[in-house]
Design a protein around this motif. Structure first.
Motif, PDB file in Angstrom:
ATOM      1  N   ARG A  74       1.953   0.395   2.256  1.00  0.00           N
ATOM      2  CA  ARG A  74       0.999   1.393   2.003  1.00  0.00           C
ATOM      3  C   ARG A  74       1.480   2.701   1.919  1.00  0.00           C
ATOM      4  NH1 ARG A  74      -3.936  -0.516   6.319  1.00  0.00           N
ATOM      5  NH2 ARG A  74      -4.720  -2.162   4.935  1.00  0.00           N
ATOM      6  N   GLY A  75       2.725   2.899   1.710  1.00  0.00           N
ATOM      7  CA  GLY A  75       3.340   4.100   1.264  1.00  0.00           C
ATOM      8  C   GLY A  75       3.578   5.051   2.447  1.00  0.00           C
ATOM      9  N   TYR A  76       3.285   4.618   3.705  1.00  0.00           N
ATOM     10  CA  TYR A  76       3.661   5.427   4.913  1.00  0.00           C
ATOM     11  C   TYR A  76       5.040   5.672   5.139  1.00  0.00           C
ATOM     12  CZ  TYR A  76      -1.469   5.196   5.952  1.00  0.00           C
ATOM     13  OH  TYR A  76      -2.783   5.387   6.096  1.00  0.00           O
ATOM     14  N   LEU A  77       5.869   4.543   5.331  1.00  0.00           N
ATOM     15  CA  LEU A  77       7.305   4.573   5.441  1.00  0.00           C
ATOM     16  C   LEU A  77       8.028   4.820   4.045  1.00  0.00           C
ATOM     17  CD1 LEU A  77       9.671   4.564   7.476  1.00  0.00           C
ATOM     18  CD2 LEU A  77       9.493   2.093   7.146  1.00  0.00           C
ATOM     19  N   SER A 111       5.653  -4.914  -4.248  1.00  0.00           N
ATOM     20  CA  SER A 111       4.507  -4.360  -3.820  1.00  0.00           C
ATOM     21  C   SER A 111       3.618  -3.644  -4.585  1.00  0.00           C
ATOM     22  CB  SER A 111       4.829  -3.152  -2.554  1.00  0.00           C
ATOM     23  OG  SER A 111       5.787  -2.275  -3.334  1.00  0.00           O
ATOM     24  N   LYS A 112       4.247  -3.263  -5.885  1.00  0.00           N
ATOM     25  CA  LYS A 112       3.472  -2.836  -7.102  1.00  0.00           C
ATOM     26  C   LYS A 112       2.685  -4.045  -7.766  1.00  0.00           C
ATOM     27  CE  LYS A 112       6.134   1.264  -7.450  1.00  0.00           C
ATOM     28  NZ  LYS A 112       7.455   2.120  -8.058  1.00  0.00           N
ATOM     29  N   ARG A 113       3.356  -5.246  -7.473  1.00  0.00           N
ATOM     30  CA  ARG A 113       2.727  -6.318  -8.218  1.00  0.00           C
ATOM     31  C   ARG A 113       1.423  -6.801  -7.488  1.00  0.00           C
ATOM     32  NH1 ARG A 113       7.383 -10.740  -9.689  1.00  0.00           N
ATOM     33  NH2 ARG A 113       8.946  -9.279 -10.706  1.00  0.00           N
ATOM     34  N   VAL A 114       1.639  -6.776  -6.372  1.00  0.00           N
ATOM     35  CA  VAL A 114       0.601  -7.304  -5.180  1.00  0.00           C
ATOM     36  C   VAL A 114       0.573  -6.119  -4.207  1.00  0.00           C
ATOM     37  CG1 VAL A 114       0.154  -9.068  -3.569  1.00  0.00           C
ATOM     38  CG2 VAL A 114       1.925  -9.591  -5.454  1.00  0.00           C
ATOM     39  N   PRO A 115      -0.250  -5.084  -4.451  1.00  0.00           N
ATOM     40  CA  PRO A 115      -0.357  -3.958  -3.821  1.00  0.00           C
ATOM     41  C   PRO A 115      -1.313  -4.248  -2.557  1.00  0.00           C
ATOM     42  CG  PRO A 115      -1.623  -3.753  -5.971  1.00  0.00           C
ATOM     43  CD  PRO A 115      -0.796  -4.910  -5.968  1.00  0.00           C
ATOM     44  N   TYR A 116      -1.112  -3.298  -1.739  1.00  0.00           N
ATOM     45  CA  TYR A 116      -1.912  -3.301  -0.522  1.00  0.00           C
ATOM     46  C   TYR A 116      -3.243  -2.425  -1.012  1.00  0.00           C
ATOM     47  CZ  TYR A 116       1.797  -5.397   2.083  1.00  0.00           C
ATOM     48  OH  TYR A 116       2.691  -6.422   2.547  1.00  0.00           O
ATOM     49  N   GLU A 117      -4.371  -2.516  -0.062  1.00  0.00           N
ATOM     50  CA  GLU A 117      -5.592  -1.813  -0.375  1.00  0.00           C
ATOM     51  C   GLU A 117      -5.248  -0.368   0.720  1.00  0.00           C
ATOM     52  OE1 GLU A 117      -8.979  -4.155   0.645  1.00  0.00           O
ATOM     53  OE2 GLU A 117      -8.422  -5.771  -0.534  1.00  0.00           O
ATOM     54  N   HIS A 118      -5.974   0.571   0.446  1.00  0.00           N
ATOM     55  CA  HIS A 118      -6.038   1.734   1.290  1.00  0.00           C
ATOM     56  C   HIS A 118      -4.541   2.256   1.413  1.00  0.00           C
ATOM     57  CE1 HIS A 118     -10.100   0.225   2.090  1.00  0.00           C
ATOM     58  NE2 HIS A 118      -9.492  -0.849   2.667  1.00  0.00           N
ATOM     59  N   ALA A 119      -3.735   2.275   0.384  1.00  0.00           N
ATOM     60  CA  ALA A 119      -2.290   2.983   0.428  1.00  0.00           C
ATOM     61  C   ALA A 119      -2.478   4.414   0.495  1.00  0.00           C
ATOM     62  CB  ALA A 119      -1.741   2.340  -0.763  1.00  0.00           C
ATOM     63  N   PHE A 120      -1.649   4.821   1.483  1.00  0.00           N
ATOM     64  CA  PHE A 120      -1.702   6.310   1.510  1.00  0.00           C
ATOM     65  C   PHE A 120      -0.839   6.962   0.404  1.00  0.00           C
ATOM     66  CE2 PHE A 120       0.651  10.005   3.789  1.00  0.00           C
ATOM     67  CZ  PHE A 120      -0.595  10.756   3.875  1.00  0.00           C
ATOM     68  N   ARG A 121       0.245   6.401   0.072  1.00  0.00           N
ATOM     69  CA  ARG A 121       1.106   6.677  -1.201  1.00  0.00           C
ATOM     70  C   ARG A 121       1.700   5.528  -1.846  1.00  0.00           C
ATOM     71  NH1 ARG A 121       5.216  11.459   0.446  1.00  0.00           N
ATOM     72  NH2 ARG A 121       5.197  11.630  -1.887  1.00  0.00           N
TER      73      ARG A 121
END
Length: 541
Positions: free
Chosen positions: A281-284, A349-359
Motif C-alpha cells: 500500500r506504499g506506506y513502507l 504489486s503493480k500487477r495485482v495492486p492493493y486498494e486504498h494505496a497511500f503511495r
C-alpha cells in the motif's frame, strides 16, 4: 517404516496445544484432510482478552474458525468434520476443579461432558505443542514470554506425564532460540537459569523494572522471545526421561502457505503479512539492512508437514527413546535475499495492486544509516504529516502519523530477525526424515522440502493471499486499484514538476553559468531525440 503416514494416524486421538494459532489451524486442516481416519483431535484453548470480554467459550471460538475458507477443502470431503474436533478450556488440564466449579452454558456443558481429565489420560496417543512463534513478539515483555512459552509448557507437561497411551510429543520451537550460536547443532543448549526461580524473581517487579532487568537476564539472546524459547527447550530436555519420545522442530519466520491449504493462505495474526501489506500500500518505503542479507521465511505448510512426519517417525522402535531436533529454515537450503524480495514485490504489486494505496509501492533496503534516515524523513514522516493535515482540513480523524509510529516500532523489533545473514545449522535429521518419507511415497502429500520452492511464484502468491485474506479485498476490483495507482503516479509527476520549476526559479534562472549549462543539456537531449526520430522515420519509409 511399517506404515504410511495416513495409516499411522488411523484411529489416533491427538492433543493439540496452540490450535488457535496460525500454524495450529493449518495443522488441524492438514490432519483432517490428509489423515481422515483420525479418531479425535482435542484442542485446549487459552482464554484471551476477546474471549473474556465477549464471554466466548472454546466452542464459540472454534465456531468462528470453522466458517473460514481454511476448512473448505475438508468440508467437501467430510461435511461433519467438526465432530472430530473437541475444543475445551485449558484449565481442564491445568486445574480441573476451576472448570467443573464454574457455570457453563448448555452447549459448552454438552461438549465438556464428552471429555474429562481421566478420559484424556487414557485416550491421547499423540501430542503437538505449537509454541508462540508470532513475529510480533517484541510487544510482550520478558514476564509475559516466560509465562506463555515456559510456565504454560511446564503445566502441560505435568498433565502429559499422566497420559498412559501417549506415544510422542512434537514441539514447535524457534531457530532464534539459539541464534547467538555461530553454528546451531541438532541438540539442546541448556539454560543455566531455573524457570521457577526466574518467575519468582520477576513476579515482584513492575513493568519498568522488568524492562531494565531484561538485557542482563537474557544475556546474548536478541530479545525475550528467543530467551523464552531457549528456556522452554531446556525444560523439555530435562523432562524427557519421564515422558515419551520428544521431537523439537525449530522454525524460522513462518509465512503464507506454499501449497496447502491454498497457495498464499495467510492470516492477520501472521506478522510478515502486515509488513507486506504496508509495502503493497506504499506506506513502507525503507528498511535498514544489507540488501544482500537473507530473508529467512518458511511457508506455513512446510513446518506443519514436518510436524506430522516427525510424529510418524517416532513409531519406529529404535527412535522412540531419542530426543530428535529438526531445523526448518530456508537460508541454508534455498536462500532468498532482501533485494530479490523487494524487486519481485514491487513488480507483482503493480500487477495485482492493493486498494486504498497511500503511495505507489517502492521499497529500499539500505545499510547506510544516513540514507535510511533520509528516506524515513522524506518518504515516511513528511507525507504522513501532510496527509494528516489534509485529513484534519476535511474534517476527518488524523491517523497516518500514528500508523507510521506503529510501523516503525514493529520494524525496530524485527530488525534482528528478518534482516541477517545465513543461519548456519545442521540438517541431518531433516534429510534423514525426508528420505524416510520419500520411501513410503507420501512425500508429495507431506512435502517439507523447501529446496523446491520457487521464490518469485511464492512472493506473488503471498501478495495475492495478503490482498484476499488479510485485507479482504476483491480480486475483481483490480481495475479500480490500478486506476488509483495511476492517479498516484500522476500526482507524483505533477509534484516533481512543481519542485523542478521552483528549483529553476531559485537557483538556475538567476545564474548565467548555470542557465547556459542547463540550455546545453536540454539542447543535447533534444538533438538526440530529433536524430533518433529521423532514423526511425527513414527506416519506416
Amino acid at each position: 517404516m511399517s506404515s504410511s503416514i495416513p495409516d499411522f494416524y488411523h484411529g489416533k486421538t491427538i492433543l493439540v496445544f496452540g490450535s488457535t494459532t496460525f500454524p495450529g489451524k493449518v495443522l488441524l486442516e492438514k490432519l483432517l484432510r490428509s489423515c481422515p481416519d483420525i479418531e479425535k483431535i482435542y484442542c485446549p484453548v487459552y482464554p484471551t482478552k476477546k474471549t473474556v470480554t465477549h464471554h466466548f467459550s472454546p466452542v464459540d471460538t472454534f465456531a468462528e474458525i470453522y466458517t473460514t475458507k481454511l476448512f473448505d477443502r475438508v468440508r467437501r470431503i467430510n461435511a461433519k468434520f467438526q465432530e472430530k474436533i473437541i475444543p475445551f478450556d485449558i484449565n481442564l488440564l491445568i486445574s480441573p476443579t476451576a472448570v467443573t466449579n464454574t457455570e457453563l452454558d448448555s452447549n459448552e456443558e454438552k461438549r465438556l461432558g464428552l471429555i474429562s481429565w481421566r478420559n484424556l489420560q487414557n485416550t491421547v496417543d499423540l501430542c503437538f505443542y505449537i509454541a508462540n512463534n508470532s513475529v510480533d513478539f517484541d510487544e510482550q515483555n520478558l514476564k509475559d514470554m516466560i509465562q506463555t512459552n515456559v510456565m504454560d509448557l511446564k503445566s502441560s507437561l505435568t498433565f502429559l506425564k499422566t497420559c498412559t497411551q501417549l506415544q510422542s510429543i512434537v514441539y514447535l520451537s524457534s531457530i532464534y532460540a539459539n541464534i547467538d550460536c555461530p553454528f546451531i547443532d541438532e541438540c539442546v543448549y541448556p539454560c543455566p537459569i531455573e524457570p521457577q526461580k526466574l518467575v519468582d524473581a520477576l513476579d515482584w517487579m513492575d513493568k519498568e523494572m522488568v524492562e531494565l532487568a531484561t538485557p542482563k537476564l537474557i544475556g546474548p539472546k536478541p530479545n525475550a522471545f528467543a530467551f523464552s524459547h531457549w528456556l522452554a527447550e531446556t525444560v523439555l530436555s530435562e523432562e524427557q526421561k519421564s515422558l515419551p519420545s520428544i521431537s523439537i522442530v525449530r522454525v524460522s519466520i513462518i509465512g503464507a502457505a506454499w501449497k496447502d491449504p491454498y497457495p498464499g493462505w495467510v492470516e492477520k495474526s501472521n506478522g510478515p503479512s502486515e509488513l507486506f501489506a504496508a509495502v503493497g500500500r506504499g506506506y513502507l518505503r525503507s528498511m535498514k539492512g544489507d540488501s544482500h542479507d537473507i530473508l529467512d521465511i518458511v511457508p506455513v505448510d512446510i513446518p506443519v508437514n514436518l510436524l506430522i512426519a516427525a510424529s510418524w517417525e517416532k513409531s519406529c522402535e529404535e527412535r522412540k527413546q531419542h530426543l530428535t531436533l529438526y531445523h526448518c529454515t530456508s537460508s541454508g537450503l534455498n536462500p532468498f535475499h532482501w533485494q530479490e524480495m523487494s524487486n519481485y514485490f514491487i513488480e507483482y504489486s503493480k500487477r495485482v495492486p492493493y486498494e486504498h494505496a497511500f503511495r505507489r509501492p517502492n521499497l529500499s533496503v539500505t545499510s547506510h544509516s544516513l540514507i535510511h534516515d533520509s528516506y524515513v524523513f522524506f518518504s515516511h514522516l513528511i507525507p504522513a504529516y501532510l496527509a494528516d493535515i489534509g485529513l484534519r482540513l476535511t474534517g476527518r480523524q488524523a491517523r497516518v502519523v500514528n500508523l507510521y509510529k506503529n510501523l516503525h516500532r514493529t520494524l525496530l523489533g524485527l530488525e534482528s530477525f528478518m534482516i541477517r545473514g545465513e543461519i548456519q545449522c545442521s540438517y541431518d535429521s531433516l534429510n534423514s526424515l525426508r528420505q524416510l518419507v520419500s520411501e513410503t511415497n507420501n512425500f508429495n502429500e507431506f512435502n517439507f522440502d523447501i529446496r523446491a520452492l520457487h521464490w518469485p511464484t511464492y512472493i506473488e502468491s503471498y501478495l495475492i493471499g495478503t490482498k484476499r485474506y488479510v485485507l479482504n479485498e476483491d480480486m475483481n476490483s483490480l481495475n479500480g486499484a490500478q486506476k488509483h495507482l495511476n492517479n498516484l503516479r500522476n500526482i507524483r509527476w505533477a509534484f516533481n514538476t512543481i519542485i523542478l520549476v521552483l528549483l529553476w526559479r531559485i537557483f538556475i534562472s538567476k545564474r548565467p553559468t548555470a542557465r547556459n549549462l542547463w540550455y546545453f543539456v536540454i539542447n543535447f537531449f533534444v538533438a538526440k531525440f530529433v536524430r533518433f526520430f529521423k532514423i526511425l522515420s527513414a527506416g519506416n519509409t
